[in-house]
Write an enzyme that holds these catalytic residues in place. Structure first.
Site, mmCIF file in Angstrom:
data_model
loop_
_atom_site.group_PDB
_atom_site.id
_atom_site.type_symbol
_atom_site.label_atom_id
_atom_site.label_comp_id
_atom_site.label_asym_id
_atom_site.label_seq_id
_atom_site.Cartn_x
_atom_site.Cartn_y
_atom_site.Cartn_z
ATOM 1 N N SER B 140 0.839 -1.195 0.000
ATOM 2 C CA SER B 140 0.000 0.000 0.000
ATOM 3 C C SER B 140 0.882 1.255 0.000
ATOM 4 O O SER B 140 1.656 1.451 -0.931
ATOM 5 C CB SER B 140 -0.928 -0.064 1.218
ATOM 6 O OG SER B 140 -2.074 0.713 1.050
ATOM 7 N N ASP B 293 -8.838 -6.074 -4.868
ATOM 8 C CA ASP B 293 -8.417 -4.958 -4.018
ATOM 9 C C ASP B 293 -9.132 -3.697 -4.503
ATOM 10 O O ASP B 293 -8.930 -3.248 -5.623
ATOM 11 C CB ASP B 293 -6.893 -4.803 -4.123
ATOM 12 C CG ASP B 293 -6.331 -3.695 -3.229
ATOM 13 O OD1 ASP B 293 -7.087 -2.806 -2.807
ATOM 14 O OD2 ASP B 293 -5.125 -3.732 -2.960
ATOM 15 N N HIS B 322 -7.637 -5.823 -0.015
ATOM 16 C CA HIS B 322 -6.535 -5.016 0.502
ATOM 17 C C HIS B 322 -6.165 -5.407 1.935
ATOM 18 O O HIS B 322 -5.015 -5.306 2.347
ATOM 19 C CB HIS B 322 -6.907 -3.533 0.446
ATOM 20 C CG HIS B 322 -5.730 -2.612 0.502
ATOM 21 N ND1 HIS B 322 -4.832 -2.494 -0.537
ATOM 22 C CD2 HIS B 322 -5.282 -1.757 1.463
ATOM 23 C CE1 HIS B 322 -3.886 -1.612 -0.213
ATOM 24 N NE2 HIS B 322 -4.137 -1.153 0.993
#
Lengths: 353, 353
Positions: B140, B293, B322
């Site tokens: 991320s 995601d 995610h």
């Protein structure tokens, strides 16, 4: 603002069907319930060419007319009698914003998808004497109403096409809807629900941006497809198109619709069992899913389609995702027309040889 | 609250590297910049076994330790010297919440992803004398830092594994991040940014719910996979897991991170041209995307991977989307370990025969 937005000039011409006092599934009563609707084409002698098309979230029937109806289209007024109906709470039919005191704004009783369909059934039987619809279709919340029609009134629906919507709102979808509700109610100007006209624009703008970020496709933004609509930046598009769409609408109208959306569920017709409820359907269904739709993923729609007799799943690809419903994407328009024409040409299951 | 949350007890043990006064890319200065970091394993004699793993949004390095490091895992402290570093603004390294007046809270200068990587470069060269990292990886926002490392310091990175993150934040992702920022700043208690401790919990809760609705998979909710974590309802999960994760964190810390996230872009290293910037990379890359995601769709990651020499795209399926980054899904853990082990076993491109 709401008054000029919800006018015949903006949304007309439309007619009104006075349902009268109407007891909701919850037991609450809407006084003098009015359904605003518009028709196109002519009902034939045996009343076999009627199509019902309820409105979706935050839209009125005007957008349906522009996006789906036309000579040479699948919904051709030269062949069909098409009834576009505004769902309860959308600002044209009876709504928080247009009801008289004391049952206006947050005192407007909360209707369900089932209430819409019961009122619409009154419209088609009492006003037009139609006992069976050739087709019921709708997108998004209109799909919820379409599902409810097919399950609740199995003998009154020959064919149905729910587009980009589910028979039972999923937990993920409920969470999304909750964020939309909270975006509006968290505006300090919304307060206890008795606000000054136009005061809740921050909440409506916040709601609009969540709606765009969650429901439209990443591609729409990343490939700057909004340029096709004449906007210059992402912010220009989100403000000029999405905020601008929601700003004139009544906050309590939107909240009424959102709560209705959140509660959408045909399950009660099957004693709480979704599969049993869907097995009641006698119509032929084309269940249409839009790929990359952030609100109603194909997987969610496919999971329901498996339980529906006489149905097929139609996937339509569009870079616009859920927004394709608006008729902005010629490829979507062609694909949905093809699917609807094929469905209309097919015999209803009860009539099949 | 922030003090006890950001404690050694909760997040330690960790060390501090005093960077000193640090001029940001913007020209602003962070006084006495501190990077909090933790190491595992032993640096070998030729300093060739060092792995750098920067933290992601809203997390500290403690969660990275739990989720990724262990004997028998790909990041095995018996083989590698692993440096977990807290990004600037996360509450442990210098942040709005832990800086002294007058440069605290909203007066804390806004750093960029590039600033993090410049400061981390100081850490590895000055504290450890490491000139070249065997691997840089991160998820991320950690992936953003990983991309920046590979592009900015091409000779200092032998291998890199950005997981579920992009080299340049996409317009759609920016719109999502904007909704997170607005969820916090729209809380009346946030006001002008000088708020009472704990007062902004409404905004943090709102932010948490948007985060869950947008980033986690529909499946996680629709199949009630949250039951695996011991929760009883969707609301119980969202409150007990997601809100609970964000509530102890400093609102201005999260905003600093969100603005850094929003601005992530290696493009300037290629004169604004993303492809040219990515062509600078000399490392071998395994670019890992998590299917479903909601924040970083596979398509967005794939679009960048095409420009990267010596790279391959690794897709990992996880119902957690995610959230799989947190190490909650054994299938994800196995897949990411396999990808990282394979990458670590492969020669760096410069060393290839």
């Amino acid at each position: 603002m709401a008054e000029s937005y919800d006018s015949q000039e903006t949304h007309g011409p439309y007619d009104n069907f006075q349902v009268g006092d109407f007891i909701l599934e919850s037991g609450a009563k809407i006084r003098d319930l009015n359904l605003a609707y518009a028709t196109f084409g002519t009902l034939n002698a045996d009343k076999s060419n009627a199509i019902l098309f309820p409105s979706w979230y935050s839209g009125t029937t005007k957008i349906l007319e522009h996006a789906y109806i036309g000579s040479g289209r699948s919904l051709d007024p030269e062949r069909y009698f098409i009834i576009l109906v505004n769902q309860i709470g959308n600002g044209l039919s009876s709504s928080p914003s247009n009801s008289p005191a004391p049952f206006h704004q947050i005192r407007f009783p909360q209707p369900s998808i089932g209430d819409d369909v019961r009122a619409q059934h009154r419209l088609i039987t009492e006003r037009f004497g139609i006992e069976r619809l050739a087709l019921v279709l709708g997108g998004s919340m209109g799909a919820q109403q379409t599902w409810e029609w097919a399950v609740r009134f199995p003998d009154a629906v020959a064919r149905a096409a729910p587009i980009a919507g589910t028979a039972r709102t999923t937990p993920h979808n409920q969470l999304l809807v909750d964020t939309f509700i909270e975006a509006i109610t968290s505006d300090q100007a919304y307060g206890d629900g008795w606000f000054d006209e136009g005061a809740v624009h921050r909440g409506l703008r916040r709601h609009a941006r969540l709606f765009a970020a969650a429901g439209f496709t990443p591609r729409l933004f990343n490939e700057a497809l909004w340029r096709d609509l004449g906007f210059t930046t992402v912010d220009d598009f989100v403000t000029g198109f999405v905020e601008n769409h929601f700003l004139p609408q009544g906050p309590n109208d939107l909240l009424t619709l959102l709560r209705k959306w959140r509660g959408g569920d045909v399950g009660p017709h099957g004693g709480g069992d979704l599969a049993r409820a869907l097995a009641r359907i006698k119509a032929r269904l084309s269940i249409i899913a839009i790929e990359e739709d952030g609100f109603f993923p194909v997987a969610d729609i496919e999971a329901e389609q498996r339980f529906v007799p006489h149905s097929r799943l139609v996937r339509i690809a569009s870079a616009w995702g859920h927004l394709a419903l608006f008729g902005l994407d010629p490829a979507y328009n062609r694909a949905v027309d093809a699917a609807l024409s094929e469905l209309l040409a097919a015999p209803a299951p009860q009539e099949a040889p």
